[in-house]
Design a protein around this motif. Sequence first.
Motif: not given
Length: 152
Positions: A25-28, A114-124
């Motif tokens: 959430x903080x990254x987003x 874990x050094x994986x690509x993330x999709x911020x909107x999806x995670x939030x």
Amino acid sequence: LSIDSFMKIVKLGVELEQYEPCVRVLKSLVNANEEIGECWALGAFCHYKLNNKQEAAIWLNNAESIAQTAGGDSINFELQYTLETVKKEMNVNELPDISKLRLDDNDGDEKDINNNDIDNDKDVDSFLEDDEDEDDVDLIQDKIVTQKSCIG
């Protein structure tokens, strides 16, 4: 939801020791507005608790940089208090020296812990729309009962 609402969610997550979802959430939030120093400070704390000392050092450095330049603007009015609180809970001597870190931008893609690509909107969205809402309420109620029993 407003940034203030997300910050309240993150603070609750920190209280419940849910550091990985808080980092997402903080990254987003940082992607939405990188000038919110409190996001950086809380992120430093979460990374520290996840034993990711390099990221903790980077996030803490960003928070401190914003604190030095922010003055009394409205989005950073609680930053100094949050920084003091976070630093009390962390052993900042364990963090690497930020000036000696080799910081690569790689391909510009953001990585998770874990050094994986993330999709911020999806995670939030998944964090906020978690189907385990009842468990979350139970965790909150358990925390309240525990705090009341400590007081009384």
